[in-house]
Design a protein around this motif. Structure first.
Motif, PDB file in Angstrom:
ATOM      1  N   ASP A 126      31.603  42.910  33.350  1.00 44.66           N
ATOM      2  CA  ASP A 126      31.400  43.100  34.781  1.00 44.66           C
ATOM      3  C   ASP A 126      31.785  41.878  35.593  1.00 44.66           C
ATOM      4  OD1 ASP A 126      28.753  41.348  35.014  1.00 44.66           O
ATOM      5  OD2 ASP A 126      28.500  42.700  33.309  1.00 44.66           O
ATOM      6  N   SER A 127      32.462  40.919  34.984  1.00 42.38           N
ATOM      7  CA  SER A 127      32.739  39.653  35.659  1.00 42.38           C
ATOM      8  C   SER A 127      34.148  39.184  35.345  1.00 42.38           C
ATOM      9  CB  SER A 127      31.730  38.587  35.203  1.00 42.38           C
ATOM     10  OG  SER A 127      32.107  37.305  35.661  1.00 42.38           O
ATOM     11  N   LEU A 128      34.751  38.447  36.279  1.00 44.26           N
ATOM     12  CA  LEU A 128      36.041  37.830  36.006  1.00 44.26           C
ATOM     13  C   LEU A 128      35.891  36.402  35.489  1.00 44.26           C
ATOM     14  CD1 LEU A 128      36.204  35.906  38.672  1.00 44.26           C
ATOM     15  CD2 LEU A 128      37.343  37.852  39.688  1.00 44.26           C
ATOM     16  N   ASN A 129      34.665  35.936  35.260  1.00 44.70           N
ATOM     17  CA  ASN A 129      34.445  34.575  34.772  1.00 44.70           C
ATOM     18  C   ASN A 129      35.054  34.369  33.398  1.00 44.70           C
ATOM     19  OD1 ASN A 129      32.999  33.917  37.068  1.00 44.70           O
ATOM     20  ND2 ASN A 129      31.015  34.390  36.146  1.00 44.70           N
ATOM     21  N   ASN A 130      35.478  33.145  33.145  1.00 44.11           N
ATOM     22  CA  ASN A 130      35.982  32.789  31.831  1.00 44.11           C
ATOM     23  C   ASN A 130      34.864  32.844  30.788  1.00 44.11           C
ATOM     24  OD1 ASN A 130      38.617  32.376  32.650  1.00 44.11           O
ATOM     25  ND2 ASN A 130      38.406  30.156  32.858  1.00 44.11           N
ATOM     26  N   GLU A 131      35.254  32.721  29.533  1.00 42.06           N
ATOM     27  CA  GLU A 131      34.281  32.679  28.441  1.00 42.06           C
ATOM     28  C   GLU A 131      33.286  31.545  28.653  1.00 42.06           C
ATOM     29  OE1 GLU A 131      35.174  32.926  23.834  1.00 42.06           O
ATOM     30  OE2 GLU A 131      35.418  30.844  24.542  1.00 42.06           O
ATOM     31  N   ALA A 132      32.040  31.804  28.283  1.00 44.10           N
ATOM     32  CA  ALA A 132      30.987  30.792  28.369  1.00 44.10           C
ATOM     33  C   ALA A 132      30.331  30.625  27.005  1.00 44.10           C
ATOM     34  CB  ALA A 132      29.951  31.185  29.406  1.00 44.10           C
ATOM     35  N   THR A 133      29.660  29.511  26.840  1.00 41.18           N
ATOM     36  CA  THR A 133      28.947  29.223  25.590  1.00 41.18           C
ATOM     37  C   THR A 133      27.475  28.988  25.893  1.00 41.18           C
ATOM     38  OG1 THR A 133      30.903  28.205  24.602  1.00 41.18           O
ATOM     39  CG2 THR A 133      28.773  27.684  23.602  1.00 41.18           C
ATOM     40  N   ASP A 134      26.603  29.641  25.136  1.00 41.48           N
ATOM     41  CA  ASP A 134      25.161  29.477  25.291  1.00 41.48           C
ATOM     42  C   ASP A 134      24.523  29.626  23.918  1.00 41.48           C
ATOM     43  OD1 ASP A 134      22.423  29.646  25.774  1.00 41.48           O
ATOM     44  OD2 ASP A 134      22.669  30.804  27.623  1.00 41.48           O
ATOM     45  N   THR A 135      23.910  28.573  23.431  1.00 41.00           N
ATOM     46  CA  THR A 135      23.311  28.595  22.098  1.00 41.00           C
ATOM     47  C   THR A 135      22.107  29.516  22.000  1.00 41.00           C
ATOM     48  OG1 THR A 135      21.984  26.647  22.664  1.00 41.00           O
ATOM     49  CG2 THR A 135      24.102  26.264  21.564  1.00 41.00           C
ATOM     50  N   GLU A 136      21.626  30.019  23.146  1.00 44.45           N
ATOM     51  CA  GLU A 136      20.494  30.948  23.130  1.00 44.45           C
ATOM     52  C   GLU A 136      20.951  32.399  23.310  1.00 44.45           C
ATOM     53  OE1 GLU A 136      17.431  30.380  22.328  1.00 44.45           O
ATOM     54  OE2 GLU A 136      17.740  28.227  22.062  1.00 44.45           O
ATOM     55  N   THR A 137      22.204  32.675  22.945  1.00 39.25           N
ATOM     56  CA  THR A 137      22.677  34.068  22.927  1.00 39.25           C
ATOM     57  C   THR A 137      22.726  34.523  21.466  1.00 39.25           C
ATOM     58  OG1 THR A 137      24.967  33.248  23.039  1.00 39.25           O
ATOM     59  CG2 THR A 137      23.905  33.883  25.119  1.00 39.25           C
ATOM     60  N   ILE A 138      23.846  35.008  20.982  1.00 44.74           N
ATOM     61  CA  ILE A 138      23.933  35.389  19.565  1.00 44.74           C
ATOM     62  C   ILE A 138      24.160  34.142  18.725  1.00 44.74           C
ATOM     63  CG2 ILE A 138      25.411  36.493  17.842  1.00 44.74           C
ATOM     64  CD1 ILE A 138      25.527  38.944  19.437  1.00 44.74           C
ATOM     65  N   ASP A 139      23.215  33.921  17.824  1.00 42.09           N
ATOM     66  CA  ASP A 139      23.276  32.739  16.957  1.00 42.09           C
ATOM     67  C   ASP A 139      23.966  33.064  15.639  1.00 42.09           C
ATOM     68  OD1 ASP A 139      22.326  29.969  16.155  1.00 42.09           O
ATOM     69  OD2 ASP A 139      21.351  31.194  14.597  1.00 42.09           O
ATOM     70  N   SER A 140      23.900  34.331  15.206  1.00 42.83           N
ATOM     71  CA  SER A 140      24.532  34.700  13.939  1.00 42.83           C
ATOM     72  C   SER A 140      24.788  36.198  13.897  1.00 42.83           C
ATOM     73  CB  SER A 140      23.656  34.293  12.746  1.00 42.83           C
ATOM     74  OG  SER A 140      22.398  34.966  12.790  1.00 42.83           O
ATOM     75  N   PHE A 141      25.880  36.566  13.208  1.00 41.98           N
ATOM     76  CA  PHE A 141      26.132  37.957  12.852  1.00 41.98           C
ATOM     77  C   PHE A 141      25.595  38.136  11.438  1.00 41.98           C
ATOM     78  CE2 PHE A 141      29.592  36.841  15.833  1.00 41.98           C
ATOM     79  CZ  PHE A 141      29.364  37.791  16.819  1.00 41.98           C
ATOM     80  N   ASP A 142      24.606  39.009  11.294  1.00 37.55           N
ATOM     81  CA  ASP A 142      23.880  39.125  10.039  1.00 37.55           C
ATOM     82  C   ASP A 142      24.301  40.367   9.250  1.00 37.55           C
ATOM     83  OD1 ASP A 142      22.478  36.918  11.054  1.00 37.55           O
ATOM     84  OD2 ASP A 142      20.961  38.217  11.982  1.00 37.55           O
ATOM     85  N   VAL A 194      20.004  38.798  26.902  1.00 39.59           N
ATOM     86  CA  VAL A 194      19.951  39.381  25.559  1.00 39.59           C
ATOM     87  C   VAL A 194      18.552  39.429  24.967  1.00 39.59           C
ATOM     88  CG1 VAL A 194      22.341  38.704  25.021  1.00 39.59           C
ATOM     89  CG2 VAL A 194      20.460  37.159  24.438  1.00 39.59           C
ATOM     90  N   ASN A 195      17.560  38.773  25.606  1.00 38.41           N
ATOM     91  CA  ASN A 195      16.255  38.694  24.919  1.00 38.41           C
ATOM     92  C   ASN A 195      15.101  38.328  25.838  1.00 38.41           C
ATOM     93  OD1 ASN A 195      14.519  38.828  22.720  1.00 38.41           O
ATOM     94  ND2 ASN A 195      14.880  36.692  22.121  1.00 38.41           N
ATOM     95  N   GLY A 248      11.807  37.137  23.827  1.00 39.69           N
ATOM     96  CA  GLY A 248      11.899  35.849  24.495  1.00 39.69           C
ATOM     97  C   GLY A 248      11.920  34.653  23.579  1.00 39.69           C
ATOM     98  N   THR A 249      11.977  34.845  22.274  1.00 38.13           N
ATOM     99  CA  THR A 249      11.883  33.734  21.323  1.00 38.13           C
ATOM    100  C   THR A 249      13.193  32.968  21.237  1.00 38.13           C
ATOM    101  OG1 THR A 249      10.295  34.988  20.010  1.00 38.13           O
ATOM    102  CG2 THR A 249      11.356  33.120  18.934  1.00 38.13           C
ATOM    103  N   ALA A 250      13.117  31.667  21.338  1.00 42.04           N
ATOM    104  CA  ALA A 250      14.295  30.811  21.263  1.00 42.04           C
ATOM    105  C   ALA A 250      14.778  30.691  19.820  1.00 42.04           C
ATOM    106  CB  ALA A 250      13.990  29.433  21.836  1.00 42.04           C
ATOM    107  N   ILE A 251      16.033  30.289  19.661  1.00 38.01           N
ATOM    108  CA  ILE A 251      16.608  30.134  18.331  1.00 38.01           C
ATOM    109  C   ILE A 251      15.815  29.123  17.511  1.00 38.01           C
ATOM    110  CG2 ILE A 251      18.631  29.298  17.061  1.00 38.01           C
ATOM    111  CD1 ILE A 251      18.954  32.096  18.204  1.00 38.01           C
ATOM    112  N   GLY A 252      15.387  28.041  18.154  1.00 36.84           N
ATOM    113  CA  GLY A 252      14.634  27.022  17.429  1.00 36.84           C
ATOM    114  C   GLY A 252      13.327  27.523  16.864  1.00 36.84           C
ATOM    115  N   SER A 253      12.827  28.607  17.399  1.00 38.26           N
ATOM    116  CA  SER A 253      11.578  29.215  16.898  1.00 38.26           C
ATOM    117  C   SER A 253      11.847  30.476  16.080  1.00 38.26           C
ATOM    118  CB  SER A 253      10.654  29.551  18.079  1.00 38.26           C
ATOM    119  OG  SER A 253      10.326  28.384  18.814  1.00 38.26           O
ATOM    120  N   GLY A 254      13.091  30.678  15.706  1.00 42.61           N
ATOM    121  CA  GLY A 254      13.432  31.817  14.866  1.00 42.61           C
ATOM    122  C   GLY A 254      14.224  32.901  15.559  1.00 42.61           C
ATOM    123  N   GLY A 255      14.240  32.875  16.891  1.00 44.88           N
ATOM    124  CA  GLY A 255      14.987  33.873  17.637  1.00 44.88           C
ATOM    125  C   GLY A 255      14.440  35.275  17.443  1.00 44.88           C
TER     126      GLY A 255
END
Length: 588
Positions: free
Chosen positions: A304-320, A332-333, A257-264
């Protein structure tokens, strides 16, 4: 994830005690071509067609007695029929019920490598009969002399041709009898064969026909042609990918449940930097979340959805370097909930311009897998460069932006360029020119119709393309039989097959209940592989009473459920490897 092993795990050979030489077989978990030690072909007890009661396997599956009508039995190993050196094996017959019901040869099914239940209708089997006739859907009499119950049949494949011989007599030259001519002057029973094939025997009556296979485990009765090889793993070609863990990984993790601002939440263990990450909450009815490096971090769409692409900064923040970092988005968390992430590697870039098609795309291409984006133009016959070195066998296209939302559309080579499915629907595949313009993908591009699902004007799209890759990616199909003793599928990776790490299957005929099932070797660590998720809906993880067994070179269907084994229905699959068969994959 894949598991490695070292020869140190197998330091010594067994020492035979009170065992006759005829019962000693030089099988080994390790391959050694220098002294002909490895795993040899046997009859495959996982691949009955009619009824298990029609088959009796003994002597480590080297012997099979068949008493059922129109029963076929394949070998465990498949090899390249076009190999220039050739492969040699011997089949002894016993309990010969009839010279016109006994068949032996090879199976060349080019896709799922399963068999029709009726020998007469199976165009993929190439046999010689005990009465001397050769057989492929019909009998050509007088090919060779008759075989008795005491005889040894020699089976040779070389450069796309199939030859038969009779040990102690010579090669069959096609002129009406067994001759003493050498291999070079022999006439093939069949020519122009392609692909990977298995040894195969069959019975077309209820007479008891017994077959013993010698693929090199013991001394041959006859003399193999010079240069031919034993039907064994140490003679299989090295696959394109010998370590699939460098390109694909199943990752299990627990949300915090940790937000990106707290380290994710930093998820590690992939073993590489992923370019495509597919995440699903195993405990809750959250959507599947699909991310990739070409579209960039924080951007996702759902299978599972026909919705268009969405943006959410609390999803994947980086590919490491060893995984990825997620924020507090519940899909996701969520704290204490369990997730699975399927990680795929391309080329660790955000893509580059690809002008192979009439539409310029941005593509990141890896080994057998590519990611891309493009803008539609509503023109039938438009093409898009996919960046792979081979024609893709499986393509997912999803509208990212546009005036109206559109379903993720799917191409599968087993269904062909005239049909398409939708990843968010359990419906059957449909016939549509407007999707792929009735044109198969090439080694450089895939074609589009003018359908808004994949080529609407002023709309942007993302795609994932997969091509068969020996040792890494398999694409094919099978036909259900409605039995808990279901089809056995050698994964069609363009090579010898592999043990799956991840498997996506779909019933393309079922009108409403043909879900896109996802199983993997991380959530089900032992057979049966029962834990599954459905790409077309948000359901949490569930299990049926047996779905599949993952085996050394494919998978066995052990469920009667319509989503994976409805009698007569066709199922397609996409698979990623845990271990290639040639590198000694072991059944789970």
């Amino acid at each position: 994830m894949a598991h490695s092993y070292s020869p140190v795990n197998f330091p010594n050979d067994w020492t035979p005690v009170s065992m006759a030489a005829a019962n000693q077989v030089p099988d080994s978990p390790l391959d050694s071509s220098g002294d002909n030690v490895g795993n040899y072909a046997t009859w495959n007890p996982l691949m009955p067609v009619v009824s298990t009661a029609a088959y009796t396997f003994t002597q480590g599956n080297r012997d099979v007695d068949i008493t059922g009508y129109d029963c076929i039995c394949n070998s465990t190993l498949i090899v390249d029929v076009e190999d220039s050196d050739g492969f040699y094996a011997e089949i002894d017959v016993s309990n010969l019920g009839s010279t016109t019901t006994w068949y032996a040869g090879i199976n060349t099914d080019p896709d799922a490598r399963t068999q029709a239940s009726n020998i007469v209708n199976d165009a993929n089997t190439y046999f010689v009969r005990a009465d001397g006739g050769k057989y492929n859907t019909s009998v050509s009499a007088g090919y060779a002399g008759t075989l008795a119950a005491s005889d040894t049949l020699q089976v040779i494949i070389k450069s796309g041709s199939l030859y038969f011989g009779k040990a102690g007599i010579g090669w069959a030259d096609g002129s009406g009898g067994w001759t003493t001519s050498d291999f070079a002057s022999a006439t093939a029973a069949f020519t122009g064969l392609t692909g990977y094939v298995s040894l195969c025997v069959a019975n077309s009556s209820t007479s008891d026909n017994g077959f013993t296979l010698n693929a090199g485990q013991s001394a041959y009765t006859g003399t193999p042609p010079t240069g031919t090889k034993n039907w064994a793993t140490y003679n299989l070609p090295t696959p394109t990918v010998t370590d699939p863990s460098k390109y694909f990984a199943n990752l299990l993790y627990t949300g915090n449940g940790t937000a990106i601002g707290s380290g994710g939440n930093v998820i590690t263990g992939a073993g590489f930097q992923p370019d495509f990450v597919w995440i699903k909450n195993r405990d809750a009815a959250d959507s599947h979340m699909l991310f990739d490096a070409v579209r960039g971090t924080t951007k996702y769409f759902s299978s599972d959805s026909l919705n268009n692409e969405a943006t959410d900064t609390e999803t994947i923040d980086s590919f490491d370097a060893d995984g990825f970092t997620v924020g507090s988005n519940v899909a996701v968390n969520t704290n204490t909930e369990n997730y699975v992430a399927w990680c795929f590697k391309a080329d660790n870039t955000s893509g580059s311009s690809n002008t192979d098609g009439t539409i310029t795309a941005t593509v990141a291409a890896g080994t057998g897998f590519s990611i891309g984006t493009y803008s539609g133009n509503a023109t039938s016959g438009a093409t898009v460069g996919h960046g792979l070195s081979a024609a893709p066998d499986f393509i997912i296209v999803k509208q990212l932006t546009g005036a109206s939302t559109q379903r993720p559309i799917v191409y599968h080579s087993s269904e062909g360029e005239t049909k398409n499915g939708f990843l968010d629907l359990a419906n059957a595949f449909q016939t549509s020119t407007a999707a792929w313009n009735d044109t198969a993908p090439t080694t450089s591009v895939f074609s589009l119709g003018n359908d808004n699902f994949c080529n609407g004007s002023s709309r942007t799209y993302g795609f994932y393309a997969f091509a068969k890759t020996p040792g890494l990616i398999g694409v094919g199909s099978y036909v259900g039989n409605g039995s808990s003793d279901g089809p056995y599928i050698v994964v069609d990776d363009g090579g010898s097959g592999f043990r799956p790490a991840w498997l996506l299957t779909k019933n393309v005929d079922y009108a409403t209940n043909g879900d896109w099932l996802i199983t993997d070797a991380a959530r089900s660590t032992y057979n049966p592989v029962e834990l599954h998720l459905r790409a077309d809906n948000t359901q949490a993880e569930s299990a049926l009473s047996g779905d599949f067994d993952f085996t050394a070179n494919g998978f066995k269907v052990i469920s009667t459920h319509g989503t994976m084994n409805r009698s007569g229905d066709t199922y397609i699959y996409l698979a990623f490897a845990e271990m290639p068969f040639q590198t000694q994959a072991r059944a789970r």
